[in-house]
Design a protein around this motif. Structure first.
Motif, short mmCIF file in Angstrom:
data_model
loop_
_atom_site.label_atom_id
_atom_site.label_comp_id
_atom_site.label_asym_id
_atom_site.label_seq_id
_atom_site.Cartn_x
_atom_site.Cartn_y
_atom_site.Cartn_z
N GLY A 207 -51.13 -16.44 24.84
CA GLY A 207 -50.67 -15.14 24.49
C GLY A 207 -49.48 -14.79 25.69
N LEU A 208 -49.78 -15.01 26.65
CA LEU A 208 -48.55 -14.94 27.90
C LEU A 208 -47.26 -15.42 27.82
N SER A 209 -47.55 -16.88 27.43
CA SER A 209 -46.42 -17.61 27.12
C SER A 209 -45.67 -17.24 25.87
N LYS A 210 -46.36 -16.86 24.56
CA LYS A 210 -45.52 -16.33 23.70
C LYS A 210 -44.70 -14.97 23.98
N ALA A 212 -43.62 -14.17 26.81
CA ALA A 212 -42.41 -14.40 27.78
C ALA A 212 -41.26 -14.85 26.94
N LEU A 213 -41.64 -16.02 26.12
CA LEU A 213 -40.70 -16.55 25.15
C LEU A 213 -40.05 -15.45 24.16
N ASN A 214 -40.75 -14.56 23.67
CA ASN A 214 -40.23 -13.84 22.71
C ASN A 214 -39.19 -12.76 23.72
N MET A 215 -39.35 -12.71 24.95
CA MET A 215 -38.51 -11.62 25.72
C MET A 215 -37.39 -12.53 26.20
N SER A 216 -37.40 -13.80 26.13
CA SER A 216 -36.58 -14.68 26.99
C SER A 216 -35.09 -14.36 26.97
N LEU A 217 -34.65 -14.29 25.65
CA LEU A 217 -33.29 -14.04 25.11
C LEU A 217 -32.74 -12.59 25.51
N SER A 218 -33.47 -11.77 25.73
CA SER A 218 -33.07 -10.43 25.96
C SER A 218 -33.47 -10.14 27.66
N SER A 219 -34.02 -10.96 28.22
CA SER A 219 -33.82 -10.79 29.54
C SER A 219 -33.43 -11.31 30.91
N ASP A 220 -33.07 -10.77 31.84
CA ASP A 220 -32.10 -11.53 32.72
C ASP A 220 -33.25 -12.44 33.56
N LEU A 221 -32.92 -13.50 34.64
CA LEU A 221 -33.56 -14.36 35.32
C LEU A 221 -34.54 -13.47 36.02
N ARG A 222 -34.26 -12.61 36.77
CA ARG A 222 -35.08 -12.01 37.85
C ARG A 222 -36.24 -11.47 37.01
N THR A 223 -36.33 -10.81 35.86
CA THR A 223 -37.22 -10.07 35.10
C THR A 223 -38.15 -11.45 34.75
N LEU A 224 -37.44 -12.45 34.20
CA LEU A 224 -38.31 -13.70 33.59
C LEU A 224 -39.35 -14.21 34.66
N LEU A 225 -38.65 -14.20 36.05
CA LEU A 225 -39.21 -15.03 37.09
C LEU A 225 -40.50 -14.12 37.41
N GLU A 226 -40.23 -12.77 37.39
CA GLU A 226 -41.49 -11.66 37.64
C GLU A 226 -42.43 -11.92 36.63
N GLU A 228 -43.12 -14.41 34.82
CA GLU A 228 -43.76 -15.70 35.25
C GLU A 228 -44.72 -15.74 36.32
N SER A 229 -44.44 -15.13 37.46
CA SER A 229 -45.30 -14.93 38.45
C SER A 229 -46.40 -14.13 38.05
N ALA A 230 -46.46 -13.07 37.08
CA ALA A 230 -47.40 -12.12 37.10
C ALA A 230 -48.33 -12.80 36.03
N ALA A 231 -47.75 -13.46 34.96
CA ALA A 231 -48.52 -14.15 34.02
C ALA A 231 -49.27 -15.15 34.47
N GLN A 232 -48.91 -16.02 35.46
CA GLN A 232 -49.34 -17.15 36.01
C GLN A 232 -50.64 -16.62 36.99
N ILE A 234 -52.48 -14.16 36.32
CA ILE A 234 -53.50 -13.70 35.31
C ILE A 234 -54.48 -15.10 34.89
N ALA A 235 -53.47 -16.16 34.17
CA ALA A 235 -53.85 -17.46 33.69
C ALA A 235 -54.72 -18.10 34.74
N CYS A 236 -54.43 -18.16 35.91
CA CYS A 236 -54.88 -18.93 37.05
C CYS A 236 -56.59 -18.41 37.41
N THR A 237 -56.61 -17.29 36.89
CA THR A 237 -57.94 -16.61 37.27
C THR A 237 -58.88 -16.65 35.98
N THR A 238 -58.58 -17.38 34.71
CA THR A 238 -59.19 -17.24 33.54
C THR A 238 -60.51 -18.45 33.67
N GLN A 239 -61.41 -18.36 32.82
CA GLN A 239 -62.37 -19.38 32.83
C GLN A 239 -61.84 -20.67 32.33
#
Length: 261
Positions: A207-210, A212-226, A228-232, A234-239
């Motif tokens: 869900g997080l990857s989808k 981010a990908l849906n937003m990728s073409l309408s977002s700048d690099l700084r937004t996507l890097l942020e 990416e960090s926020a999503a990771q 969340i993801a690294c704390t999951t079971q």
């Protein structure tokens, strides 16, 4: 759950939505739209549903909107008719689970647009795709202005929108609108295989990857890097991640295994 025009079945965590007006090549009418809206609402609320399959009954996917019902009395009527489509279209595009469109026969107009809401479009050799809106003095709908350029690029999108020409499954695959081509006998089995392969995947990571990908073409690099960090974070704390790390240490195969078609 059953509507006359939309069949909704859930089995082993996979929801199958079947457009069910075969005598009209599954043209979208108001009851079918209502059925799709109800079905997508239920899917969003049911976390036991891990993947979704879109298909059509009777050898066709969807021939588009029901032309017989297209007689708006004013611009406001026309706008309202399209606005009614947007809740289930946007919900499908943003759905945090895999969506697979299994296309046989025609995918015309809104039918092509509906297929493009999926993450994976698989088709038979006899599948035919077309956006014929210009031929009837209309513009593409069901989210095609968003999905089509993201899937096949701007230049090819202009080709299909401005010419209204039909393309077959081979060309659709060449330009990126179709993921795989399978025989009619194997199409739905392959759709179920793709859906089931995600039963072992992290739904949160997907869900997080989808998103981010849906937003990728309408977002700048700084937004996507942020993002990416926020999503990771969340993801690294999951079971699911903790389990995957443990399986790696124990040299066990990962739970998620993609099965090639």
């Amino acid at each position: 759950m059953t509507h006359d025009q939309l069949l909704f079945d859930v089995k082993d965590g996979v929801a199958t939505l079947t457009l069910n007006r075969p005598e009209q090549k599954n043209a979208l009418d108001l009851p079918m739209r209502d059925g799709l809206d109800d079905a997508v609402r239920r899917i969003r609320q049911d976390r036991d549903i891990r993947a979704v399959i879109l298909r059509g009954a009777g050898g066709d996917f969807c021939s588009g909107g029901d032309v017989r019902g297209m007689s708006p009395r004013s611009a406001e009527d026309g706008r309202n008719r399209i606005d009614d489509l947007h809740p289930f279209v946007s919900a499908l595009i943003d759905l945090d689970r895999p969506v697979i469109a299994a296309v046989d026969g025609v995918a015309y107009g809104a039918g092509f647009s509906l297929a493009l809401t999926a993450d994976f479009v698989i088709a038979t050799p006899r599948a035919r795709f077309c956006l014929p809106f210009i031929k009837v003095g209309l513009v593409p709908d069901c989210g095609a202005f968003y999905t089509l350029p993201r899937v096949i690029g701007l230049s090819r999108s202009k080709d299909l929108v401005f010419t209204g020409r039909e393309i077959g499954a081979d060309e659709a695959q060449r330009i990126g609108a179709v993921f795989e081509i399978h025989s009619p006998d194997a199409l739905y089995q392959r759709a179920e295989q793709i859906a089931q392969s995600f039963s072992g995947a992290s739904s949160i990571a997907f869900g997080l990857s989808k998103r981010a990908l849906n937003m990728s073409l309408s977002s700048d690099l700084r937004t996507l890097l942020e993002m990416e960090s926020a999503a990771q974070g969340i993801a690294c704390t999951t079971q699911a991640h903790q389990d995957a790390v443990q399986r790696f240490k124990e040299k066990q195969p990962a739970r998620f295994q993609w099965v090639a078609g």
